[in-house]
Design an enzyme around this catalytic site. Structure first.
Site, PDB file in Angstrom:
ATOM      1  N   THR A  51      -1.016   7.505  -0.850  1.00 31.43           N
ATOM      2  CA  THR A  51      -2.317   7.392  -1.544  1.00 31.43           C
ATOM      3  C   THR A  51      -3.171   6.261  -0.978  1.00 31.43           C
ATOM      4  O   THR A  51      -4.373   6.209  -1.241  1.00 31.43           O
ATOM      5  CB  THR A  51      -2.088   7.098  -3.034  1.00 31.43           C
ATOM      6  OG1 THR A  51      -1.440   5.818  -3.136  1.00 31.43           O
ATOM      7  CG2 THR A  51      -1.213   8.154  -3.681  1.00 31.43           C
ATOM      8  N   ASP A  96      -0.120  -3.031  12.332  1.00 33.32           N
ATOM      9  CA  ASP A  96       0.403  -3.425  11.017  1.00 33.32           C
ATOM     10  C   ASP A  96       0.692  -4.927  11.024  1.00 33.32           C
ATOM     11  O   ASP A  96       1.623  -5.387  11.698  1.00 33.32           O
ATOM     12  CB  ASP A  96       1.674  -2.622  10.698  1.00 33.32           C
ATOM     13  CG  ASP A  96       2.140  -2.874   9.272  1.00 33.32           C
ATOM     14  OD1 ASP A  96       2.358  -4.053   8.910  1.00 33.32           O
ATOM     15  OD2 ASP A  96       2.275  -1.896   8.517  1.00 33.32           O
ATOM     16  N   ASP A 122       4.291  -6.065   9.841  1.00 32.20           N
ATOM     17  CA  ASP A 122       5.335  -5.731  10.820  1.00 32.20           C
ATOM     18  C   ASP A 122       5.239  -6.634  12.045  1.00 32.20           C
ATOM     19  O   ASP A 122       6.264  -7.074  12.582  1.00 32.20           O
ATOM     20  CB  ASP A 122       5.209  -4.262  11.247  1.00 32.20           C
ATOM     21  CG  ASP A 122       5.789  -3.317  10.199  1.00 32.20           C
ATOM     22  OD1 ASP A 122       6.490  -3.799   9.289  1.00 32.20           O
ATOM     23  OD2 ASP A 122       5.521  -2.111  10.294  1.00 32.20           O
ATOM     24  N   ARG A 153       0.855  -1.193   0.000  1.00 32.66           N
ATOM     25  CA  ARG A 153       0.000   0.000   0.000  1.00 32.66           C
ATOM     26  C   ARG A 153       0.882   1.231   0.000  1.00 32.66           C
ATOM     27  O   ARG A 153       1.686   1.406   0.901  1.00 32.66           O
ATOM     28  CB  ARG A 153      -0.836   0.001   1.282  1.00 32.66           C
ATOM     29  CG  ARG A 153      -2.267  -0.176   1.033  1.00 32.66           C
ATOM     30  CD  ARG A 153      -3.151  -0.097   2.213  1.00 32.66           C
ATOM     31  NE  ARG A 153      -2.672   0.384   3.479  1.00 32.66           N
ATOM     32  CZ  ARG A 153      -3.479   0.777   4.450  1.00 32.66           C
ATOM     33  NH1 ARG A 153      -4.777   0.780   4.252  1.00 32.66           N
ATOM     34  NH2 ARG A 153      -3.018   1.171   5.603  1.00 32.66           N
TER      35      ARG A 153
HETATM   36  C1  PRP Z   1      -1.339  -4.491   4.513  1.00 33.64           C
HETATM   37  C2  PRP Z   1      -2.169  -5.757   4.638  1.00 33.64           C
HETATM   38  C3  PRP Z   1      -2.984  -5.736   3.383  1.00 33.64           C
HETATM   39  C4  PRP Z   1      -3.193  -4.266   3.152  1.00 33.64           C
HETATM   40  C5  PRP Z   1      -4.601  -3.935   3.534  1.00 33.64           C
HETATM   41  O1  PRP Z   1      -0.285  -4.699   3.647  1.00 33.64           O
HETATM   42  O2  PRP Z   1      -1.395  -6.906   4.787  1.00 33.64           O
HETATM   43  O3  PRP Z   1      -2.317  -6.316   2.270  1.00 33.64           O
HETATM   44  O4  PRP Z   1      -2.276  -3.570   3.993  1.00 33.64           O
HETATM   45  O5  PRP Z   1      -4.870  -2.626   3.258  1.00 33.64           O
HETATM   46  P1  PRP Z   1      -5.938  -2.173   2.166  1.00 33.64           P
HETATM   47  O6  PRP Z   1      -7.147  -3.006   2.356  1.00 33.64           O
HETATM   48  O7  PRP Z   1      -6.174  -0.729   2.497  1.00 33.64           O
HETATM   49  O8  PRP Z   1      -5.315  -2.329   0.802  1.00 33.64           O
HETATM   50  P2  PRP Z   1       0.939  -3.681   3.523  1.00 33.64           P
HETATM   51  O9  PRP Z   1       0.733  -2.732   2.387  1.00 33.64           O
HETATM   52  O10 PRP Z   1       1.207  -3.055   4.863  1.00 33.64           O
HETATM   53  O11 PRP Z   1       2.115  -4.595   3.068  1.00 33.64           O
HETATM   54  P3  PRP Z   1       2.875  -5.765   3.868  1.00 33.64           P
HETATM   55  O12 PRP Z   1       1.904  -6.910   4.032  1.00 33.64           O
HETATM   56  O13 PRP Z   1       3.993  -6.097   2.954  1.00 33.64           O
HETATM   57  O14 PRP Z   1       3.336  -5.233   5.197  1.00 33.64           O
HETATM   58  N1  URA Z   2      -2.810  -2.955   6.950  1.00 34.88           N
HETATM   59  C1  URA Z   2      -2.478  -3.397   8.188  1.00 34.88           C
HETATM   60  O1  URA Z   2      -1.537  -4.176   8.347  1.00 34.88           O
HETATM   61  N2  URA Z   2      -3.215  -2.972   9.235  1.00 34.88           N
HETATM   62  C2  URA Z   2      -4.254  -2.124   9.090  1.00 34.88           C
HETATM   63  O2  URA Z   2      -4.898  -1.780  10.092  1.00 34.88           O
HETATM   64  C3  URA Z   2      -4.570  -1.676   7.802  1.00 34.88           C
HETATM   65  C4  URA Z   2      -3.832  -2.107   6.746  1.00 34.88           C
END
Ligand code: PRP
Ligand code: URA
Length: 209
Positions: free
Chosen positions: A108, A200, A203, A104
């Protein structure tokens, strides 16, 4: 319109409470996500078709039932979706696993695709798209679109925690895809985090920050 299945089994709800807790460390978080994924897999496979077979028990011949040759594909969205794969494979060990890499954009909140690697026969498989968090829904919706563009037909979405906003987007963009969640939370904050959520997910799973 797709359906939202809230998997409110007591064991799932109990474990999700500890997953949410900010005092739960990486090791325990990972173990709990794995366990909840197994429990959710049990529920999400409830509609798998069965067929009759004949076997010999030590006592007699008996008609019994087995899963009817279904081919399943698991599609974790990188990174956080990876935390749920092994838990599901415990129940569906023959499933193939494809990966969709999305992150993400922090400004944006739009998903950016960086990796797609799928089993060659996804058109014939029942696919379960996996991501612990359904926030804006942008990542899940983009992953589903990426799969449909490559011929996927039968899809389900499996998340731990969803925001109403994410459910709405996926239902609008993919009315054919049922959503399976352990909890539906209140809303998204200004940074796109689910409230109360769990923070997160990537993380917390991988110990990054
Ligand atoms: C997080 C989560 C989803 C996304 C959800 O990923 O694991 O994939 O955000 O958010 P959305 O519904 O608003 O798209 P992130 O972008 O943090 O990546 P990561 O899993 O690599 O940490
Ligand atoms: N992605 C995450 O990991 N946590 C949230 O709360 C939203 C998006």
């Amino acid at each position: 319109m797709s359906q939202v299945h809230v998997l409110d089994h007591p064991l799932i709800q109990h474990k999700v409470t500890f997953i949410r807790d900010k005092n739960t460390g990486t090791k325990e978080f990972r173990e709990l996500v794995d366990e909840v994924a197994t429990l959710m897999a049990y529920e999400i496979t409830r509609d798998m078709p069965l067929e009759d077979t004949t076997i010999e028990t030590p006592v007699a011949t008996c008609q019994s039932r087995v899963i009817s040759g279904k081919k399943v594909g698991l599609i974790p969205i990188l990174r956080a979706g990876l935390g749920m794969v092994d838990g599901i494979l415990k129940l569906i060990p023959a499933a193939k696993v494809g990966h969709v890499g999305l992150y993400r954009d922090p400004e944006t909140l739009k998903p950016v695709e960086y990796y797609v690697k799928l089993p060659s026969d996804i058109t014939e498989r029942d696919l379960i798209v996996i991501d612990p968090m359904l926030a804006t829904g942008g990542s899940a919706s983009a992953a589903i679109t990426a799969l449909k563009n490559r011929g996927a037909k039968n899809l389900k979405l499996m998340c731990l925690i969803a925001a109403p906003e994410g459910i709405k987007l996926v239902q609008e963009e993919h009315p054919d895809v049922d959503i399976y969640v352990a909890a539906v939370d209140q809303y998204l904050n200004d940074h796109g985090y689910i409230v109360p959520g769990l923070g997160d997910a990537g993380d917390r799973l991988f110990g990054t920050k």
